[in-house]
Design a protein around this motif. Structure first.
Motif, PDB file in Angstrom:
ATOM      1  N   GLY A  73       0.809  -1.211   0.000  1.00  0.00           N
ATOM      2  CA  GLY A  73       0.000   0.000   0.000  1.00  0.00           C
ATOM      3  C   GLY A  73       0.845   1.264   0.000  1.00  0.00           C
ATOM      4  N   ILE A  74       0.579   2.147   0.944  1.00  0.00           N
ATOM      5  CA  ILE A  74       1.269   3.443   1.013  1.00  0.00           C
ATOM      6  C   ILE A  74       2.732   3.310   1.421  1.00  0.00           C
ATOM      7  CG2 ILE A  74      -0.864   4.693   1.527  1.00  0.00           C
ATOM      8  CD1 ILE A  74      -0.005   4.746   4.464  1.00  0.00           C
ATOM      9  N   TYR A  75       3.142   2.105   1.851  1.00  0.00           N
ATOM     10  CA  TYR A  75       4.526   1.910   2.308  1.00  0.00           C
ATOM     11  C   TYR A  75       5.426   1.334   1.221  1.00  0.00           C
ATOM     12  CZ  TYR A  75       1.954   2.303   6.687  1.00  0.00           C
ATOM     13  OH  TYR A  75       1.127   2.742   7.700  1.00  0.00           O
ATOM     14  N   GLY A  76       4.944   1.338  -0.012  1.00  0.00           N
ATOM     15  CA  GLY A  76       5.689   0.703  -1.099  1.00  0.00           C
ATOM     16  C   GLY A  76       7.103   1.211  -1.254  1.00  0.00           C
ATOM     17  N   ASP A  77       7.310   2.516  -1.031  1.00  0.00           N
ATOM     18  CA  ASP A  77       8.645   3.096  -1.231  1.00  0.00           C
ATOM     19  C   ASP A  77       9.607   2.794  -0.086  1.00  0.00           C
ATOM     20  OD1 ASP A  77       7.753   4.178  -3.593  1.00  0.00           O
ATOM     21  OD2 ASP A  77       7.249   6.133  -2.724  1.00  0.00           O
ATOM     22  N   LEU A  78       9.115   2.171   0.992  1.00  0.00           N
ATOM     23  CA  LEU A  78       9.964   1.925   2.164  1.00  0.00           C
ATOM     24  C   LEU A  78      10.659   0.576   2.130  1.00  0.00           C
ATOM     25  CD1 LEU A  78       7.738   3.309   5.082  1.00  0.00           C
ATOM     26  CD2 LEU A  78       9.452   4.505   3.704  1.00  0.00           C
ATOM     27  N   PHE A  79      10.371  -0.228   1.096  1.00  0.00           N
ATOM     28  CA  PHE A  79      10.917  -1.584   1.084  1.00  0.00           C
ATOM     29  C   PHE A  79      11.606  -1.890  -0.241  1.00  0.00           C
ATOM     30  CE2 PHE A  79       7.475  -1.719   4.170  1.00  0.00           C
ATOM     31  CZ  PHE A  79       8.091  -2.343   5.243  1.00  0.00           C
ATOM     32  N   THR A  80      12.743  -2.545  -0.123  1.00  0.00           N
ATOM     33  CA  THR A  80      13.480  -3.004  -1.302  1.00  0.00           C
ATOM     34  C   THR A  80      13.481  -4.522  -1.403  1.00  0.00           C
ATOM     35  OG1 THR A  80      15.559  -3.010  -0.054  1.00  0.00           O
ATOM     36  CG2 THR A  80      14.996  -0.992  -1.247  1.00  0.00           C
ATOM     37  N   SER A  81      12.876  -5.192  -0.415  1.00  0.00           N
ATOM     38  CA  SER A  81      12.895  -6.655  -0.398  1.00  0.00           C
ATOM     39  C   SER A  81      11.665  -7.187   0.329  1.00  0.00           C
ATOM     40  CB  SER A  81      14.160  -7.168   0.302  1.00  0.00           C
ATOM     41  OG  SER A  81      14.092  -8.559   0.534  1.00  0.00           O
TER      42      SER A  81
END
Length: 559
Positions: free
Chosen positions: A209-217
């Motif tokens: 959701g809105i946290y898509g940019d916070l994860f690379t894996s």
């Protein structure tokens, strides 16, 4: 005791089960369900009887009258029996759905539910933590609301039975809270996410959701669980989370940690002992998040890895809860947000404990200032299997296994066919070898090298000391000391068998660097003691051989 009667009744009723498999076992959950049936018979409360009998594989028209106590027991006896069952974890499988009692007590103390507040366990299992939080609030005559999310249907039923028998007004919801868009808002919360859960790409994309940019894996599902649960905490509320230590420093979770730190959400981190959990020896941390309008410039960190009141069972240790709470409230290290930013938003306590230790080191220097630091070969010995020579050559391989108590027996090293490309990993006189992939860091100083090329294999670092600044033996002594081990602890990564990243070792390893004269004296003392140990070890080995040959020698000599 009623629990003894329960087990007897369960054996007698097993034959009535529609399912002849081991479903009707003696695990804690089944005992609670059966105890509920006994309680329901005494109280005429039939709310969950149909569901329980179905779960136990009885006929749906199962008659409670068929349950015979053998003696007369009261409603209170049933409640006491359930309490006893809840407080005991006897098998390792039971720990999967129920945290250890001392961990629950610690979390309950940190949660510190107040009158009128609401609490949610975002993975409530059998309801044991909910019950702990209720008991603490009820003791103070607080009127609070309780909610539990649980994806396992049997555990939902078990917790409903518990709440019903113990008169706890709790709402237990059978679903994956990550997918429930109608979650409420709570003052306090607790999250024990599944460790290492890896979603499919489609599931991961839909959940981020809105946290898509916070994860690379996708390996950081625990942090996504945290963010989702934290959405449901009210202003001035608090969330306590159980995490493996890796979540505090893995690079793939850096952006999520940055988000939490820069939004002033992290109140503190408590590092707990290994074997706190019953189903794994992996060390864990408690993260304490808060939604507080007051801006804080520090995060509290407490190393409670040695706060054990009792080793407990072979399954889990017993935490010293009162000491941990006292230390966290009054003596925890306060780490500045600026320091956390400098360390790539790592929330690993080991880093900041080592920084505190560094402040007390006499004449501290970065190890890269006094030693050239190189990697060993990228290959372990298994990669050389086709190059092993059965006859002596000028090339031998040094592995971490060959380093025993700081000593290497050169004659025992494997020979390989000559290969000039390996010479860049050749050991030189005075070099120091440090192992990087093992449960215990080993060190070795190359002295009296044979006239052969000793090649350092994978998983090791080679230090080439500047002898105008440091004595090689002194460097090894420092690395082996309690201070040196603490320094290693601050950079070791991994949850079980750790590893030392080359970059972190080179940039962050600090050693004490007194005068060269003092280093030489300490090194001489160390080498003399080492020589004594080696001589005694050889003498002991010779004596053992002589002892083993006494009988044979006497027989050969005749009477």
């Amino acid at each position: 005791m009623l629990n003894t009667v329960i087990e007897t009744q369960m054996q007698q009723l097993a034959s009535k089960s529609l399912d002849s498999s081991n479903k009707f076992g003696y695990d804690k959950s089944t005992k609670i369900l059966y105890c509920y049936l006994l309680w329901a018979k005494k109280t005429s409360n039939n709310d969950l009887v149909k569901e329980v009998t179905k779960e136990l594989s009885f006929e749906e028209n199962f008659d409670l009258k068929t349950i015979e106590f053998g003696e007369e027991y009261t409603e209170d006896d049933c409640v006491s029996a359930v309490r006893e069952i809840v407080d005991n974890n006897n098998g390792i499988n039971e720990w999967m759905y129920s945290s250890p009692s001392s961990l629950n007590k610690l979390v309950t103390k940190i949660i510190n539910l107040k009158d009128g507040e609401s609490f949610c366990d975002f993975g409530s299992g059998d309801g044991k933590l909910l019950l702990n939080v209720f008991d603490a609030a009820h003791k103070n005559k607080f009127n609070c609301k309780y909610t539990g999310y649980e994806i396992n249907a049997k555990q939902v039923l078990v917790s409903k039975c518990l709440m019903c028998m113990l008169n706890v007004d709790a709402t237990i919801i059978n679903c994956d809270f990550m997918r429930d868009i109608n979650r409420g808002q709570f003052d306090k919360g607790y999250l024990f996410p599944p460790f290492g859960l890896r979603y499919s790409i489609d599931e991961w994309d839909s959940l981020k959701g809105i946290y898509g940019d916070l994860f690379t894996s996708r390996t950081e599902s625990e942090l996504l669980y945290l963010l989702k649960a934290f959405e449901n905490i009210k202003e001035n509320g608090k969330l306590v989370i159980v995490f493996t230590t890796g979540a505090a420093f893995r690079s793939s979770g850096m952006l999520a940690r940055k988000y939490l730190v820069e939004n002033n959400y992290v109140e503190g981190i408590i590092s707990l002992p290994a074997r706190t959990l019953g189903f794994t020896a992996i060390p864990i941390d408690l993260w304490i998040l808060k939604k507080d309008q007051k801006k804080s410039n520090v995060i509290k960190m407490l190393d409670a890895s040695n706060n054990i009141s009792d080793k407990g069972s072979k399954i889990a240790v017993e935490l010293d809860v009162s000491t941990i709470i006292e230390e966290y409230n009054n003596n925890a290290k306060c780490v500045s947000i600026e320091d956390i930013k400098k360390n790539e938003y790592s929330l690993s306590i080991n880093i900041y404990e080592a920084e505190k230790l560094t402040d007390s080191i006499l004449n501290p220097v970065n190890i890269a200032d006094v030693c050239e630091i190189e990697k060993g070969s990228q290959y372990t010995i298994s990669k050389f299997k086709d190059q092993i020579s059965n006859t002596p050559t000028d090339y031998q391989l040094l592995t971490s296994i060959n380093i025993q108590d700081g000593i290497v027996d050169y004659d025992s090293l494997s020979y390989v066919y000559p290969d000039p490309k390996l010479l860049k990993f050749k050991l030189e006189e005075g070099d120091i070898v440090v192992t990087t992939k093992s449960t215990v860091v080993k060190t070795f100083v190359a002295n009296d090298l044979p006239d052969r090329n000793i090649i350092v294999t994978g998983g090791m670092i080679i230090l080439k000391p500047d002898t105008s600044k440091v004595n090689p033996t002194y460097v090894k002594m420092f690395l082996d000391s309690s201070i040196g081990k603490s320094e290693f602890k601050s950079i070791i990564k991994g949850n079980t068998i750790g590893f030392i990243p080359f970059k972190d070792f080179k940039e962050r390893m600090i050693i004490s660097c007194p005068s060269l004269e003092k280093q030489n004296k300490l090194s001489e003392q160390y080498n003399n003691m080492l020589w004594t140990i080696n001589a005694l070890t050889k003498q002991l080995a010779d004596t053992k051989d002589e002892l083993a040959n006494i009988i044979e020698n006497s027989l050969n000599e005749g009477e």
